[in-house]
Design an enzyme around this catalytic site. Structure first.
Site, PDB file in Angstrom:
ATOM      1  CB  THR A  74      -7.448  21.458   0.530  1.00 27.26           C
ATOM      2  OG1 THR A  74      -6.356  21.774   1.402  1.00 27.26           O
ATOM      3  CG2 THR A  74      -7.089  20.916  -0.652  1.00 27.26           C
ATOM      4  NE  ARG A  75     -11.968  18.083   4.039  1.00 21.41           N
ATOM      5  CZ  ARG A  75     -12.745  18.190   5.113  1.00 21.41           C
ATOM      6  NH1 ARG A  75     -13.849  17.622   4.873  1.00 21.41           N
ATOM      7  NH2 ARG A  75     -12.240  18.345   6.338  1.00 21.41           N
TER       8      ARG A  75
END
Ligand code: UD1
Ligand code: CA
Length: 450
Positions: A7-8
């Protein structure tokens, strides 16, 4: 394991497909497994599975020493759950090395040592000391003996003081692994199947657990964000630069070099700032590379000088698209050598010359001899609208500026072609050939007046 979301990274591209030093993160891991002479590589995919599988299927070299299998993990219920998906692929008599697709820079030697520590019968964990171990699984020991890995979120305040952490990499006999995976549960702070829980099963079963402790954090560093990716890229490039300098290469600034492949240098090579090397590049003795060059798949012979801002892009080494620059050749500044360009000895390629396809200057389908001087703006007209034809420029030829050499044509050895000529017929060796309208001057010329 390559099922995680990443996600990051805030990217549409699956995390493990982001590139480090020119190769995807997961490709680094697969290449390391190849170095270990693994029998097979089992890839656990999930997020972006289709893309990850397609990428690896296409990049896996034909004749790879192992077979690659893909298993899907959907949904992702933890690292233990990820490894469970691989169980049907694992032969009982094998050793399993668990790696993460987002940890690209583990050395094969380190994994060999880990396997040796396991000895085929123990559970071996790769561990490291971190001054700030926040977020990592802690190695809990009783005296010297490893008892468990406790995840940060499950750890007591006392356990959180432990600085020895689990790297995410282990070596374990397949038969034992399979048994222990069947005993995992999700009774923990994150409600996941923790692979790390197998340590306590090993202890309970009386199987020795050994920790192989290393001290280079780069080897176990994972990539979770663009910042971490860039940090790891710089750390890797610094290592490459230091190795090159140790071998005698003079780098104007080791912090401003990028090698995305293999750069092989003979003695007394000098490289100025901001150069990028991709694929396989070899530089012969005494080669000088000016600032801001991009060089992809090229073989540059001894004494050649590549002036600043030159772009060289060859095809695979040994193929017809390979680029070769001859001994003592001078190239650039601002030159562009494209696939299949082969420059003979002492050939000078001036500024803004494109070798293969250009509006400024064009050498297409040409064979260029030794010590040829090729003027700025001259082209080889290799295409008659239907077919491509070859131009041969023999040794020691001097071609003036802005010439058009209409192929098929041969410029004889030692010949000179006057600037601005359009050459349609072969020229004699040693001759001066001029093929353009003769200059006329009409005295006292009266310009028209309004
Ligand atoms: C894991 C370890 C931790 C260790 C740390 C090192 C566990 C329970 N914990 O923690 O002890 O210190 O790595 O970085 O194993 N993945 C899947 N499927 C899943 C979950 C994860 O494929 O369901 C993959 C991820 O994509 C990643 C790897 O497994 O490549 C590790 O997962 P991650 O979530 O980073 O593990 P941590 O919780 O950080
Ligand atoms: Ca992690």
């Amino acid at each position: 394991m390559a099922a995680g979301k990443g996600t990051r990274m805030k990217s549409r591209l699956p995390k493990v497909l982001h590139r480090l030093a020119g190769r995807s993160l997961v490709q680094h891991v697969v290449d390391t497994a190849a170095e270990l002479q693994a029998r097979q590589v089992v890839l656990v995919t999930g997020h972006g599975a289709i893309e990850v599988e397609a990428h690896l299927a296409q990049s896996t070299r034909p004749g790879a020493p192992f077979n690659t299998k893909f298993v899907r993990q959907e949904p992702q219920l933890g690292t233990g759950h990820a490894v469970m998906q691989a169980v049907p692929c694992l032969a009982d008599d094998g050793m399993v090395v668990v790696l993460s697709g987002d940890v690209p820079l583990t050395r094969a030697d380190t994994l060999r040592q880990l396997l040796a520590a396991s000895g085929g019968s123990r559970l071996a964990l790769l561990t490291i000391d971190f001054a700030d171990p926040t977020g990592y699984g802690r190695i809990v020991r009783d005296g010297d003996v490893v008892q468990a890995i406790v995840e940060h979120k499950d750890a007591s305040p006392a356990q959180r003081q432990i600085t020895e952490v689990y790297s995410g990499i282990m070596a374990v006999p397949a038969r034992m692994l399979k048994g222990w995976l069947g005993r995992l549960d999700t009774h923990n702070a994150q409600g996941e199947y923790y692979l790390t829980d197998i340590v306590k099963f090993a202890v309970a079963d009386g199987v020795p657990v050994v920790a192989h402790r290393i001290d280079d954090p780069m080897e176990v560093a994972g990539v979770n964000s663009p910042v971490q990716l860039a940090e790891l890229e710089r750390a890797w490039q610094k290592k490459v630069a230091v190795q090159l300098m140790t071998d005698g290469v003079r780098l104007a600034d080791p912090a401003r070099l990028d090698v995305r492949g293999t750069l092989t240098c003979a003695q007394d090579v000098a490289i100025d700032v901001n150069c990028v090397f991709e694929g396989q590049v070899s530089l012969g003795e005494g080669v000088t590379i000016g600032a801001n060059c991009v060089i992809i798949n090229a073989c540059i012979a001894a004494g050649a000088v590549i002036h600043p801002f030159t772009h060289i892009e060859g095809g695979a080494p040994g193929s017809k698209d390979a680029v070769e620059v001859g001994t003592g050749a001078l190239v650039g500044p601002f030159a562009r050598l494209r696939p299949g360009a082969r420059l003979g000895e002492q050939v000078h390629i001036g500024n803004f010359v494109e070798v293969k396809n250009s509006t400024l200057a064009y050498l297409g389908d040409a064979v260029v001899g030794e010590r040829v001087n090729y003027g700025a703006g001259s082209i080889t007209a290799n295409y008659d609208g239907a077919f491509k034809h070859r131009t041969t420029i023999e040794a020691d030829v001097h071609v003036g500026s802005n010439c058009v050499l209409i192929a098929p044509v041969t410029i004889g050895a030692g010949g000179t072609v006057g600037g601005g000529s359009t050459i349609t017929k072969d020229t004699l060796p040693g001759a001066l050939t001029v093929a353009r309208g003769k200059q006329v001057s009409i005295p006292n010329w009266k310009r028209p007046r309004k």
